[in-house]
Design an enzyme around this catalytic site. Structure first.
Site, PDB file in Angstrom:
ATOM      1  N   HIS A  47       0.858  -1.185   0.000  1.00  0.00           N
ATOM      2  CA  HIS A  47       0.000   0.000   0.000  1.00  0.00           C
ATOM      3  C   HIS A  47       0.894   1.236   0.000  1.00  0.00           C
ATOM      4  O   HIS A  47       2.028   1.196   0.499  1.00  0.00           O
ATOM      5  CB  HIS A  47      -0.879   0.018   1.246  1.00  0.00           C
ATOM      6  CG  HIS A  47      -1.944  -1.029   1.261  1.00  0.00           C
ATOM      7  ND1 HIS A  47      -3.084  -0.900   2.007  1.00  0.00           N
ATOM      8  CD2 HIS A  47      -2.041  -2.226   0.632  1.00  0.00           C
ATOM      9  CE1 HIS A  47      -3.844  -1.964   1.844  1.00  0.00           C
ATOM     10  NE2 HIS A  47      -3.227  -2.790   1.007  1.00  0.00           N
ATOM     11  N   GLU A  49       0.938   3.872   1.793  1.00  0.00           N
ATOM     12  CA  GLU A  49       1.386   4.307   3.117  1.00  0.00           C
ATOM     13  C   GLU A  49       2.546   3.452   3.621  1.00  0.00           C
ATOM     14  O   GLU A  49       3.522   3.976   4.162  1.00  0.00           O
ATOM     15  CB  GLU A  49       0.232   4.213   4.129  1.00  0.00           C
ATOM     16  CG  GLU A  49      -0.971   5.053   3.767  1.00  0.00           C
ATOM     17  CD  GLU A  49      -2.049   4.276   3.007  1.00  0.00           C
ATOM     18  OE1 GLU A  49      -3.237   4.530   3.252  1.00  0.00           O
ATOM     19  OE2 GLU A  49      -1.700   3.411   2.171  1.00  0.00           O
ATOM     20  N   CYS A  77      -6.342   2.027   5.624  1.00  0.00           N
ATOM     21  CA  CYS A  77      -6.965   0.789   6.104  1.00  0.00           C
ATOM     22  C   CYS A  77      -6.390   0.445   7.481  1.00  0.00           C
ATOM     23  O   CYS A  77      -5.443   1.091   7.941  1.00  0.00           O
ATOM     24  CB  CYS A  77      -6.701  -0.330   5.104  1.00  0.00           C
ATOM     25  SG  CYS A  77      -4.975  -0.879   5.083  1.00  0.00           S
ATOM     26  N   CYS A  80      -2.496  -0.122   7.437  1.00  0.00           N
ATOM     27  CA  CYS A  80      -1.726   1.111   7.280  1.00  0.00           C
ATOM     28  C   CYS A  80      -1.867   2.022   8.493  1.00  0.00           C
ATOM     29  O   CYS A  80      -0.896   2.634   8.931  1.00  0.00           O
ATOM     30  CB  CYS A  80      -2.153   1.829   6.005  1.00  0.00           C
ATOM     31  SG  CYS A  80      -1.727   0.888   4.515  1.00  0.00           S
TER      32      CYS A  80
END
Length: 143
Positions: A47, A49, A77, A80
């Site tokens: 992801h 992040e 999410c 993260c």
């Protein structure tokens, strides 16, 4: 946030959900930038992040990402949000809310949970429409 949006657009062009993240020091220096790369890397943790946190840690030579702000186009999410909290990131600026998987206030609020040993200041809604539109358009094209 505009730079995070550019990272999101690059992710979308690679076939990933267009989410971008940028980490900036309190002195205004960009120390990390990333877009989602799950499809490209075949990695469920890739992801934006997480990738930005990894880059910042290498640049700072520390797992603690202090005196910095992360800008991310979509509310993180749970994975993260947990990583942001555990990195001791002081501030998080988000574009659009993520009603399905958001863990920074919409569905859950991990980054401000008092049971954690660190809480993150959250500044929501920065370039919210542009951030949300990128994801909506991407998903519309995929379906």
């Amino acid at each position: 946030m505009r730079e995070a949006l550019e990272q999101a657009k690059l992710a979308g062009a690679r076939g990933d959900i267009p989410i971008g993240a940028v980490i900036v020091t309190d002195q205004g220096q960009v120390i990390a930038r990333a877009g989602n790369s799950r499809e490209q890397r075949k990695d469920p943790t890739a992801h934006a992040e997480i990738l930005a946190l990894r880059e910042a840690g290498l640049k700072l030579n520390d797992w603690r990402i202090l005196n910095s702000t992360m800008y991310v186009t979509l509310e993180p999410c749970p994975m993260c949000a947990g990583a942001i909290t555990m990195s001791r990131m002081p501030r998080l600026v988000i574009g659009a809310w993520n009603e399905e998987y958001g863990a920074v206030g919409s569905r859950w609020d991990l980054v401000r949970d008092r049971r954690m040993n660190h809480q993150v200041e959250v500044i929501p809604g920065v370039l919210e429409d542009e951030s949300a539109q990128l994801v909506k358009e991407f998903l519309r094209q995929k379906r």
